[in-house]
Design an enzyme around this catalytic site. Structure first.
Site, mmCIF file in Angstrom:
data_model
loop_
_atom_site.group_PDB
_atom_site.id
_atom_site.type_symbol
_atom_site.label_atom_id
_atom_site.label_comp_id
_atom_site.label_asym_id
_atom_site.label_seq_id
_atom_site.Cartn_x
_atom_site.Cartn_y
_atom_site.Cartn_z
ATOM 1 N N TYR A 1 -5.955 7.757 9.435
ATOM 2 C CA TYR A 1 -5.711 9.198 9.355
ATOM 3 C C TYR A 1 -6.736 9.863 10.264
ATOM 4 O O TYR A 1 -7.947 9.684 10.062
ATOM 5 C CB TYR A 1 -5.953 9.739 7.951
ATOM 6 C CG TYR A 1 -4.960 9.351 6.885
ATOM 7 C CD1 TYR A 1 -4.778 8.019 6.511
ATOM 8 C CD2 TYR A 1 -4.255 10.321 6.186
ATOM 9 C CE1 TYR A 1 -3.894 7.683 5.501
ATOM 10 C CE2 TYR A 1 -3.378 9.991 5.167
ATOM 11 C CZ TYR A 1 -3.204 8.664 4.833
ATOM 12 O OH TYR A 1 -2.341 8.332 3.819
ATOM 13 N N GLN B 1 5.619 6.239 13.690
ATOM 14 C CA GLN B 1 5.768 7.026 12.466
ATOM 15 C C GLN B 1 4.732 8.137 12.509
ATOM 16 O O GLN B 1 3.536 7.869 12.638
ATOM 17 C CB GLN B 1 5.498 6.127 11.241
ATOM 18 C CG GLN B 1 5.703 6.805 9.891
ATOM 19 C CD GLN B 1 7.151 6.761 9.411
ATOM 20 O OE1 GLN B 1 7.982 6.084 10.021
ATOM 21 N NE2 GLN B 1 7.450 7.468 8.338
ATOM 22 N N GLU C 1 1.610 5.970 13.478
ATOM 23 C CA GLU C 1 1.677 4.522 13.260
ATOM 24 C C GLU C 1 2.698 3.919 14.213
ATOM 25 O O GLU C 1 3.905 4.096 14.033
ATOM 26 C CB GLU C 1 2.081 4.243 11.812
ATOM 27 C CG GLU C 1 1.166 4.891 10.788
ATOM 28 C CD GLU C 1 1.881 5.148 9.459
ATOM 29 O OE1 GLU C 1 2.294 4.180 8.816
ATOM 30 O OE2 GLU C 1 2.036 6.311 9.080
ATOM 31 N N ASN D 1 5.826 0.360 6.497
ATOM 32 C CA ASN D 1 6.862 1.277 6.030
ATOM 33 C C ASN D 1 7.879 0.583 5.099
ATOM 34 O O ASN D 1 7.599 -0.482 4.555
ATOM 35 C CB ASN D 1 7.513 2.049 7.173
ATOM 36 C CG ASN D 1 7.911 3.447 6.691
ATOM 37 O OD1 ASN D 1 8.919 3.596 6.013
ATOM 38 N ND2 ASN D 1 7.091 4.437 6.978
ATOM 39 N N ARG D 2 9.041 1.220 4.907
ATOM 40 C CA ARG D 2 9.904 0.857 3.771
ATOM 41 C C ARG D 2 10.981 -0.174 4.106
ATOM 42 O O ARG D 2 11.513 -0.179 5.221
ATOM 43 C CB ARG D 2 10.593 2.121 3.233
ATOM 44 C CG ARG D 2 9.614 3.034 2.551
ATOM 45 C CD ARG D 2 10.227 4.358 2.133
ATOM 46 N NE ARG D 2 9.196 5.189 1.514
ATOM 47 C CZ ARG D 2 8.261 5.858 2.197
ATOM 48 N NH1 ARG D 2 8.252 5.817 3.512
ATOM 49 N NH2 ARG D 2 7.334 6.534 1.559
ATOM 50 N N ASP E 1 7.261 12.816 7.929
ATOM 51 C CA ASP E 1 7.010 11.425 7.508
ATOM 52 C C ASP E 1 8.185 10.615 8.041
ATOM 53 O O ASP E 1 8.994 10.092 7.282
ATOM 54 C CB ASP E 1 6.900 11.353 5.975
ATOM 55 C CG ASP E 1 6.346 10.011 5.507
ATOM 56 O OD1 ASP E 1 6.169 9.117 6.349
ATOM 57 O OD2 ASP E 1 6.105 9.869 4.291
ATOM 58 N N HIS F 1 5.077 -0.751 2.772
ATOM 59 C CA HIS F 1 3.816 -1.247 3.338
ATOM 60 C C HIS F 1 3.406 -2.638 2.833
ATOM 61 O O HIS F 1 2.246 -2.875 2.519
ATOM 62 C CB HIS F 1 2.694 -0.248 3.066
ATOM 63 C CG HIS F 1 2.826 1.038 3.841
ATOM 64 N ND1 HIS F 1 3.525 1.157 5.012
ATOM 65 C CD2 HIS F 1 2.309 2.275 3.588
ATOM 66 C CE1 HIS F 1 3.448 2.408 5.447
ATOM 67 N NE2 HIS F 1 2.737 3.105 4.608
ATOM 68 N N HIS G 1 -3.012 2.301 10.133
ATOM 69 C CA HIS G 1 -2.757 3.475 9.295
ATOM 70 C C HIS G 1 -3.957 4.433 9.245
ATOM 71 O O HIS G 1 -4.208 5.070 8.214
ATOM 72 C CB HIS G 1 -2.371 3.007 7.894
ATOM 73 C CG HIS G 1 -1.489 3.946 7.141
ATOM 74 N ND1 HIS G 1 -1.886 5.213 6.770
ATOM 75 C CD2 HIS G 1 -0.217 3.807 6.691
ATOM 76 C CE1 HIS G 1 -0.898 5.797 6.105
ATOM 77 N NE2 HIS G 1 0.131 4.974 6.045
HETATM 78 C C1 GLA Z 1 3.485 6.132 5.473
HETATM 79 C C2 GLA Z 1 4.663 6.413 4.676
HETATM 80 C C3 GLA Z 1 4.359 7.581 3.823
HETATM 81 C C4 GLA Z 1 3.164 7.296 2.976
HETATM 82 C C5 GLA Z 1 2.006 7.042 3.802
HETATM 83 C C6 GLA Z 1 0.803 6.708 2.942
HETATM 84 O O1 GLA Z 1 3.295 7.045 6.462
HETATM 85 O O2 GLA Z 1 5.826 6.649 5.424
HETATM 86 O O3 GLA Z 1 5.444 7.886 3.059
HETATM 87 O O4 GLA Z 1 3.377 6.165 2.207
HETATM 88 O O5 GLA Z 1 2.329 5.969 4.644
HETATM 89 O O6 GLA Z 1 0.682 7.491 1.835
#
Ligand code: GLA
Length: 376
Positions: free
Chosen positions: A204, A313, A341, A104-105, A274, A130, A202
């Site tokens: 899906y 997340q 996540e 994440n950020r 998100d 990431h 990560h």
């Molecule tokens: C995470 C981020 C999202 C996005 C996804 C991948 O969940 O928080 O904003 O970047 O990964 O696209």
């Protein structure tokens, strides 16, 4: 900014591996291995017929094949059958990968440790996302099989200064498939300089099967009474308000789509969900707790996620838009998969009130997450 050759070398390696050498299979042992040069694909199988395919490229989980309530098998993980498709995917969705060094950020790509400021690439303006341009999802890990444990361990040494982070970080992730249809994921790392670290998985999921439409009818429970709302750039505000009375309340299971279109500023910022939830740990920091349960009514498949991590997340696949076609030729539509996540909270290095993500040289980073599949 790194030179161009540094940006593209993993892709070059992978393309060479795929074009120059065919994959060799070996299946004498419990874990089947396909090899082409530096790339391996491992297939874990259990006594119940569940299979999990993982590769040392990005430590990606390529497929998870599990039964529905009638015993019918389906692959519930979005992704591809070949490595080149991962490297070519537009918008780099991180399908199945381990993200790191920091999942994440990190706000504006900056943080300070011991009065020294570090600067990361801004790959998700105005922030770093990431782990940077070549995060752990795009590097080649070393694989080691443990047949007896039905496990594969992938190791990676991230060099001091790689993607702007301090310290040589020696890390590993072990995927183990149990006979009761659980994937145990164990992360381990050590460093020689204090560094932020936040590793997560990560994948899906679509419990109907990958490519089988949206996940909006899946019923989700998140074991969290609080979450970390964000600003318009998806950086946490630092507050941890209650979810009660908001679309973020998943304390009792509800369909993911029920409130996703509500008139809510947080949902607008995320383009859907998100966000990071603060797990109810009952004072058991670092202990395994149930983090989330997802039930898909048509197939009866259930996914239970437990973790030692303090947060999770939940990303509702908002950036999927039908441009990517998956491994069985079906399009991945908007909200065609969800990610859960397990992690520390986003931007923790800049948020003094959040649990610390700094690993010190004399410490060991050790976290565990279990993805268990059942039916109802
Ligand atoms: C995470 C981020 C999202 C996005 C996804 C991948 O969940 O928080 O904003 O970047 O990964 O696209």
């Amino acid at each position: 900014m790194k030179p161009l050759f540094a940006l593209s070398w993993p892709c070059v390696c992978v393309c060479l591996a795929l074009t120059v050498a065919p994959f060799w299979s070996s299946s004498a042992d419990a874990v089947e291995i396909e090899t082409a040069d530096d790339i391996q694909i491992y297939t874990l199988k259990n006594d119940s017929g569940m299979t999990v395919r993982v590769t040392n490229y990005g430590a990606i989980i390529m497929s998870i094949v599990v039964p529905d309530r009638d015993g019918k098998m389906a692959d519930v993980a979005l992704g591809y059958n070949d490595i080149a498709s991962y490297t070519n995917a537009v918008d780099k969705p991180y399908f199945g990968a381990v993200v790191g060094r920091y999942g994440n950020r990190i706000a504006k790509g900056k943080f300070t440790i011991d009065d020294q400021e570090y600067t990361l690439a801004i790959n998700n303006p105005p922030n770093s996302l990431h782990g940077g341009i070549i995060g752990f999802d795009k590097v080649i890990w070393d694989g080691k099989v443990d047949d007896e444990a039905n496990a594969v361990t992938l190791s990676y040494l991230a060099k001091d200064g790689e993607e702007g982070y301090p310290g040589n970080l020696n890390c590993s992730v072990t995927y183990r498939l149990t006979d009761d249809n659980a994937i145990e994921v164990d992360y381990f790392a050590t460093t020689d300089k204090a560094t932020p670290i936040n590793l997560t998985q990560h994948t899906y999921f679509n419990l109907k099967g990958e490519g089988e439409g949206t996940i909006l009818e899946h019923e989700l429970m998140i074991n969290a009474r609080r979450y970390t709302p964000v600003d318009e750039t998806l950086i946490p505000t630092g507050k941890t308000p209650a979810v009660q009375g908001t679309p973020f309340d998943f304390t009792t299971a509800k369909p993911i789509g029920r409130d996703i279109a509500a008139d809510n500023e947080q949902l607008k910022f995320g383009g859907g969900y998100d966000h990071n939830w603060v797990l109810d740990k009952g004072g058991q920091t670092g202990e395994m707790t149930l983090a989330a349960t997802v039930y898909e009514p048509t197939s009866g498949r259930v996914l239970e996620i437990s973790t030692t991590e303090p947060g999770i997340q939940f990303y509702s696949g908002n950036f999927l838009d039908g441009r990517l076609t998956g491994k069985s030729g079906k399009k991945y539509v908007h909200r065609g998969g969800f990610c859960l996540e397990t992690q520390h909270y986003p931007d923790s290095p800049n948020q003094p009130t959040f649990p610390s993500t700094i690993l010190e040289p004399d410490d060991e980073y050790e976290t565990k997450t279990v993805f268990k599949f059942t039916t109802r």
